[in-house]
Design an enzyme around this catalytic site. Structure first.
Site, PDB file in Angstrom:
ATOM      1  N   ASP A  56       0.818  -1.218   0.000  1.00 33.45           N
ATOM      2  CA  ASP A  56       0.000   0.000   0.000  1.00 33.45           C
ATOM      3  C   ASP A  56       0.846   1.260   0.000  1.00 33.45           C
ATOM      4  OD1 ASP A  56      -1.709  -2.083   0.546  1.00 33.45           O
ATOM      5  OD2 ASP A  56      -2.729  -1.078   2.192  1.00 33.45           O
TER       6      ASP A  56
ATOM      7  N   ASP B 268      -7.616   3.162  12.504  1.00 34.29           N
ATOM      8  CA  ASP B 268      -6.291   3.799  12.506  1.00 34.29           C
ATOM      9  C   ASP B 268      -6.300   5.175  11.863  1.00 34.29           C
ATOM     10  OD1 ASP B 268      -4.920   1.976  14.004  1.00 34.29           O
ATOM     11  OD2 ASP B 268      -4.337   0.742  12.301  1.00 34.29           O
TER      12      ASP B 268
ATOM     13  N   SER C  54      -4.771  -9.444   6.857  1.00 34.26           N
ATOM     14  CA  SER C  54      -4.176  -8.143   7.105  1.00 34.26           C
ATOM     15  C   SER C  54      -3.601  -8.190   8.516  1.00 34.26           C
ATOM     16  CB  SER C  54      -5.285  -7.090   6.996  1.00 34.26           C
ATOM     17  OG  SER C  54      -4.870  -5.889   7.569  1.00 34.26           O
TER      18      SER C  54
END
Lengths: 400, 400, 400, 400
Positions: D16, D126, D178
């Protein structure tokens, strides 16, 4: 966002919502149904409101009387929790929002609407309250909040907008204060109030006499309370809404119920507001007086926890949530003993409970005074104190 | 209980403790040291107190000035938590007990005493407060509570007891009210107050004018607050105790600070008390006004939790405990921003903060009003509302 | 204390209460009625208990089966609040006390007794729990607590006392541990446990295998939960008490439910106890798993407040109070959605919820994952964050 | 939004953030500075990260070692409050966010950046945590959240995006889970975990053995605690971070620290996560054991209030707020006595404190057992109980 065919607008007859009617039609190509909630804001505000709505372009206008239900199902439950937001604010605007939103959804279902709209601004609490209630009650309906979309950001531009469309409007181009009223209270914002260093001028207040102008003689009023609800004023049995109206009349004469605060809005900034809650302030004082008699120490402390949490819940518009059900159930349980009679003195801006009694009173002259009685042997106190302070004693000894 | 050689008695000069001196000597065969705490109860009560103590048979009398320390180290820390017991009581008697107990223990250490005594009755809170503090500070010292032991249960019998011993005493045989005073407040119990249906008569109140007798013109007073403590009154820098004295003078004229409540005693029964806290009521209003400006929503809600817990801790006499340290540390942290200036209006029994400002204010006219600004984009509100109400939306969808 | 004619004693058949029967008769000259509560402590303890009571001198012995009621009306309500005392203790002894006290009062009313008695020691919690319940349910009945009165302070002296009166007793002179059992748990105190630096020996534990001795293969058990109550185990519909018994069997094999703690007693000192709650630990894990699915963030946080408060209430024996009614009403409201199915793994002392589902689940794979959906537009997050953090932003800007 | 010249990106070296570097440059025309926080996620993740950043187009890359500071200044303060989110989650990801955000702002100030960026998705917590910290620390800096802006919503599209730009990337097109790791924990989401009815497969867990694979013999570990912080493991003095690393090694072998929960995200929906916190779980057990010895009943109850509130604060990313300062100050005060030694048993997924002692222990064998002592006279219990239950007695009498 899907195309919208029919929207129900919370309509007040004021400048903003008068402009929203044509704006919705032009921008969403939809039919607009006006919905007016009668929450006791007064005959003046409601007069001719249906005609105005139609004149603005609404295809229908529903005026729904919510006064009794608001007092019985929203205000009294909140009072039973003892909620006061940030120590001072009696939640007048907040308590009205869920019932208005609920009634608005009901109209939407009735007319087969696919959207809801309101005239709340983009910086206030009310948009959150309305839309949170909509999310809980009608998650399938779309929500249009014109103030977050349009560029009509001044009264002049709104008046121009209406004039261009030949929509009659009696609003004036200047309005110093923004106000909101229902049976419980009226709020005031704006103008010089935007500076907390500025004392409110006389024009701010609309319901109550100033303490200085209030009568020089006190007035006494007697309330009867049954399970946390006022059922009679000065001996006259009245339903909750009518008690409130009567107490508003009595208390406003004596300047009771004015509050001037800076509060934390839910959306993260502070605002300054002045509130008048004359009858409500008297009711709060009466309920507090009954609680003094009937709640034991642990229950009373717990009620502060309930009220602390609930005040934020109501302020934040989280009415239709499981948390509301839980806290209210706890408060209802405590209120089963909250019955009795209170005499209150109204004088120069103050309300004071001067006499109080209850069939469920835990106060007993026999127990409280210093003579001997069957319930309390003074020699018990030594044992109590020894164990009550035992951990302090052990801790002190441990440190040696 | 071991035999006792020397006891330090918390002595007031009143009827009860005058009788306790000889009673202790006769019943415990011990030397009695009188200890008088000056907590601002007034010159009248202190006048000649040492002579009286000696005349009663005490071998020494220590008068200790605790006024500044009480205000700085006990009252202001409590104020920083926002503690109000059961919604109304400003804890005037409660806050004085730990400092008196601590000073009494210090005298006991100094004179090498092996016991402590007090004149608190066996049904009240004060015995618990004193003895809990003793347990924490001097677990090795014995405690004698004559009221829980003797049979001198009336004023007449106490007067007879003194007369038999030729101990002079100016006390009268009848006294309607039981009172306790310090710099912060005076309390009143007894007499007609024992019936909560009975309105307090004029003789109850001793410090303040009634609202009816108060001046017809309001008076304005300006307070400067630094980190939660008042440092100046009307522009004059004063230390905390002197601020309080000055505000007592100003506020009592205007009838500010009267309270009449039924409260839950720690020992399980209720009692009815009337309190006068003129200066304190003004200080509380000023601190609340500053908090409105400087505390964000979550901090303010948390402060209510701190104050709710701490009010019971102070009331219960649990001052010298780890819990006190923990809550106070949390309150001190919040108070670091509590600075500013407040103008308060005193009028007919009421105090109202009418102007307020703070260098740490989170209020901003720019942010609160409806115009555009750099900090708050109204379009953000939609996203906020969607996520704020998301669980309600999901819950409503799940029910379908 | 008035003279006593008939006392109902909470009788267990053990050494202490066997001696209390004659002691009461001799010291109070009263008739003694034995009352035995069957709360699932096991057939062994109940066998021959009536004969023993009569042999000790009781004129009657009532054995009352409270098992179903205890689980349904005391344990499940407590579980719905999520109460865990001081983070670890599942309140096994505490929850049984109010129902025993209530049944004891009912027997007293039935037989026309004027007093109640119990065999609790003078340093423990149970005396407070029993007597607080008595105060609430039968304030007119006197209470006799022999352990606070007599001087029979050792097992030897108790055995001698019985032998002198030719009362048969199978108790041995030495008993290392003090234990208390009911359907929910068994507790262990005394012996080497009095030193918290001492690891419990194998003899402490009586219900459960040690994790080391537990099977090397895990076992899976499926629970069905309806509104906060387990209604089926491995597909078999059972009433609450029978669910508990079955789960005790399953879980004790795998060593599940052991706890070893130092706790704060209500009476001010600490004690060290070991507890075995095999089935209860499995039930707690299942209810927690359902809560994960059905409670939103605010409700779950609130439930922690309810449980925190209620755990102390139950531990302290304050069951028959208005506070209990209030907290329970709040917990019941939250439990209306607590239905579903959970699979739990039992292995070597641990229970883990490995599968969970609920018809009221607020979890949705569609919403949680990163793809687009109708409910959550990721662009909403920006607005949310901006307002959620607005007071921090304003505060930071104000500091500049 | 003003035009941006230089942005500091929280860079991990993963797919990412590798794509975000060129995306920022292309879409904002700005220079990108990579910032890598070393919070103990492991050498593997950090290896070659600077080269990768430059290869992606970053003009500079700062790797900052935050390991010691994270454990000392973020994890231990949180532990002192006893925070556990929703009863189970040890806040591993949450506690790391504020220190990363703070360090990122420091780099931004150093390099004169005008914006900050991160790779958090638009549905997670987050993004809120990072941006709330940014709002508090750097309200003047702009924030770019590419995941809320771009349309690169799959791993394939990200890989294509990098390939088109000839940016090397070793990431694979498919990744089931993840994960997020730091010294305290590793989290796992996605894959089969998205169905709470699905038990986690073995591939989910990466740090710990399964309980079944763990050794058949228990291992005992001794921790020394000083004022709430672990200072030695098995007698070896270590700084906090090194203690944690060592305990991670020991505990992961025994399968300690696995958690599998459905939790409430701050943004309104639920998610399912699996967490491994081996060393942290051991530390929590040790601190709980010390608290059992040193905290009195009221302090321990209060600590639950602190922890309940703080767990949400940390989870929500509200670290840099006055509320954090207040709660932490309260927790620090309680921790001053939290010193001692604990022996813990690690076995088959469980950690159990089996021995505990403290110089500040309030536990005393003398006081807890049934023999006589100087501190506790059993006759005191009667008086305690009478007053403790007095309001129940009065209430019961009042009802008659």
């Amino acid at each position: 966002m899907n195309s919208i065919k029919k929207v129900v607008l919370a309509y007040s007859g004021g400048l903003d919502t008068s402009a929203i009617v044509p704006w919705l039609k032009e921008n969403y190509g939809c039919e607009v149904i006006a919905f007016v909630a009668d929450v006791g804001q007064g005959a003046e505000e409601l007069e001719g409101v249906e005609e105005k709505a139609i004149a603005s372009g609404a295809s229908e206008c529903y005026v729904v009387d919510l006064k009794d239900e608001m007092v019985s199902d929203y205000i009294y439950p909140t009072l039973k929790t003892g909620s006061i937001y940030e120590g001072t604010y009696l939640l007048g605007t907040s308590m009205a929002r869920p019932i208005i939103a609920k009634a608005q959804v009901e109209i939407a279902r009735k007319v087969g609407a696919d959207a809801l709209s309101h005239g709340c601004t983009g910086k206030g609490n009310d948009q959150v309250r309305f839309e949170s209630c909509f999310a809980a009650l009608a998650p399938d309906l779309q929500v249009i909040a014109p103030w977050r979309e349009w560029d009509l950001s001044s009264r002049e531009s709104l008046l121009d907008y209406l004039a261009e469309r030949n929509i009659p409007c009696s609003a004036s181009a200047t309005k110093i204060y923004s106000r909101d009223a229902n049976a419980w209270h009226i709020s005031h914002e704006g103008g010089e109030l935007e500076d907390p260093w500025c004392q409110p001028s006389d024009q701010v207040w609309t319901w109550t006499n100033s303490p200085e102008q209030a009568p020089n003689e006190p007035e006494f009023v007697t309330l009867n309370v049954v399970e946390g609800e006022v059922v009679a004023v000065n001996g006259e049995q009245l339903k909750p809404y009518d008690c409130l109206v009567k107490l508003n009349d009595l208390a406003s004469v004596h300047g009771v119920g004015r509050v001037d605060i800076v509060e934390n809005r839910l959306v993260g900034m502070k605002s300054r507001g002045c509130y008048e809650t004359p009858g409500g302030t008297v009711i709060m004082a009466a309920l507090q007086a009954i609680d003094e008699l009937v709640l034991d120490k642990a229950s009373r402390k717990w009620k502060e926890v309930l009220g602390g949490e609930f005040s934020h819940l109501v302020y934040d518009g989280r009415w239709f949530t499981p948390l509301k059900d839980s806290i209210l159930a706890g408060a209802e349980a405590l209120s089963t003993v909250a019955s009795g009679e209170v005499v209150l003195k109204l004088y120069k801006g103050q309300v004071t409970a001067v006499q109080k009694k209850s069939p469920n009173s835990l106060y007993s002259e026999d127990f409280a005074t210093f003579g001997a009685d069957d319930v309390y042997d003074q020699s018990h106190a030594e044992g109590f104190i020894r164990l009550f302070s035992l951990s302090s004693r052990i801790s002190a000894l441990a440190k040696k």
